[in-house]
Design a protein around this motif. Sequence first.
Motif, PDB file in Angstrom:
ATOM      1  N   LEU A 207      17.767   3.050  15.557  1.00  0.00           N
ATOM      2  CA  LEU A 207      18.551   1.931  15.027  1.00  0.00           C
ATOM      3  C   LEU A 207      17.718   0.671  14.913  1.00  0.00           C
ATOM      4  O   LEU A 207      17.837  -0.098  13.944  1.00  0.00           O
ATOM      5  N   GLU A 225      24.532  -4.890  10.636  1.00  0.00           N
ATOM      6  CA  GLU A 225      25.303  -3.703  11.003  1.00  0.00           C
ATOM      7  C   GLU A 225      24.526  -2.814  11.962  1.00  0.00           C
ATOM      8  O   GLU A 225      25.074  -2.292  12.939  1.00  0.00           O
ATOM      9  N   ARG A 226      23.244  -2.640  11.716  1.00  0.00           N
ATOM     10  CA  ARG A 226      22.409  -1.835  12.599  1.00  0.00           C
ATOM     11  C   ARG A 226      22.287  -2.484  13.977  1.00  0.00           C
ATOM     12  O   ARG A 226      22.296  -1.798  15.012  1.00  0.00           O
ATOM     13  N   ARG A 229      25.271  -1.755  15.902  1.00  0.00           N
ATOM     14  CA  ARG A 229      25.193  -0.407  16.455  1.00  0.00           C
ATOM     15  C   ARG A 229      24.278  -0.379  17.678  1.00  0.00           C
ATOM     16  O   ARG A 229      24.537   0.369  18.638  1.00  0.00           O
ATOM     17  N   ARG A 266      29.566   9.081  17.416  1.00  0.00           N
ATOM     18  CA  ARG A 266      28.398   8.221  17.615  1.00  0.00           C
ATOM     19  C   ARG A 266      27.252   8.645  16.705  1.00  0.00           C
ATOM     20  O   ARG A 266      26.548   7.810  16.126  1.00  0.00           O
ATOM     21  N   ASP A 269      27.911   7.478  13.120  1.00  0.00           N
ATOM     22  CA  ASP A 269      27.691   6.044  12.936  1.00  0.00           C
ATOM     23  C   ASP A 269      26.213   5.689  12.968  1.00  0.00           C
ATOM     24  O   ASP A 269      25.770   4.785  12.254  1.00  0.00           O
ATOM     25  N   ASP A 270      25.437   6.388  13.809  1.00  0.00           N
ATOM     26  CA  ASP A 270      24.026   6.038  13.978  1.00  0.00           C
ATOM     27  C   ASP A 270      23.157   6.546  12.834  1.00  0.00           C
ATOM     28  O   ASP A 270      22.183   5.884  12.437  1.00  0.00           O
TER      29      ASP A 270
END
Length: 407
Positions: A207, A225-226, A229, A266, A269-270
């Motif tokens: 990330l 956004e990253r 995360r 997770r 999303d990652d």
Amino acid sequence: MLATLALMAGIGTVEILNGVAPATPALGVLALLLVWYAALGRPALRCAVLEQPARHGDYAYLAGLVLLVGLAVAVLPSYATLQVIAYPTIWTIVARYRNAVLWSAVLALATGTGYVIALSTPGKVDGLAEAAVIALLSFVFAVAMGTWITRIFEQGERYRKVAEQLRRTQAEVSELSQAAGAAAERERMSRELHDTLTQTLTGLVMLGEQADRALAAGQVDRARERLGRVQAASRAAVEEARALVATTQPLGDGGLEEAIDRVASRLRDDTGLRVRCGIERLPLDREQQVVLLRATQEGLANARRHAQAHAVVVALRRDGADVLLTVDDDGIGSDVRMDGRECDAASAAPSTSGFGLTGLSDRVRLAGGHVRFGSHEGGGSRLAVRLPLADGLEQELEQERKQERWA
């Protein structure tokens, strides 16, 4: 010893008063025995009680004791009772059985000689035979008692040595158990760290790299956004670390199904991977659930890092008397094709971390199952974990199925 000498002094006094024996020799020989015991006897017996080797002075005491007992019997035949202390003294001081028998024979000979002297008076023509019988009986009884006591002592010594060996062995076993327990705990913690924090930290690195590339390309929204995360994954890492330290429930409150959904969500999303889960609700004990969760995490981690996959399917179902977990991806696959069979994970897939599939194989093997990894016909690779259903859990599952049919 002192009590026996006092008793003999009383007997001697009675004999003296009756005119059977002269006063001076009858009491004088007892006085010699008392002095001899005080000078050499007590140190000799103390040495024997402490199980120390006999000294020359100890054997000198035995020689003087045998002579004085023979002399006492010669003065007064009633003093033959002194054998009750002389024989035990010999068997106490002399360590070797054969030597004790020889000393007993010498004492019997001295006592018999004393009897011969005392009984060889006018009107006692058969004194020699009587003395021989008394001496022989005393010798036989002493040897029999000495043999019995010696065997009991030797048996006690064997038991003592066995008990000491057992205590030493128990101490060694305790040390080995502690060492083995420590090694097992270190191995368990290594697996836990690999299956939790290591994978989460790997995601954080990815990330961070994505956020850096987004900033370099001027994609501020994607970079934010990253970074969001990164914050969420960091919080998850903190929770995992706390769970490891407190040895809390790794499954959380929702059980295995919810835990797998969280791990899959997770990963979506990652990385943007399409992860689909088909989880059949099964009555599994806690150990099996933890093993299956760790297997899912390992399968998804391999799909993310090595497989170059775009989609992953996680499936958990019952297969006969077993529970079967599969993690399939559409990536580049493995060098080993499964072709309907399941190839051993430890030999089919390398682990860059040093734990990976090999550590997972050890974990599953401890739970009574096995792991397989390899390419499959549809393309990509498959991680398959099979665990046996416990008898009680299988009966519970059958009961649930009956209730569903009736419903």
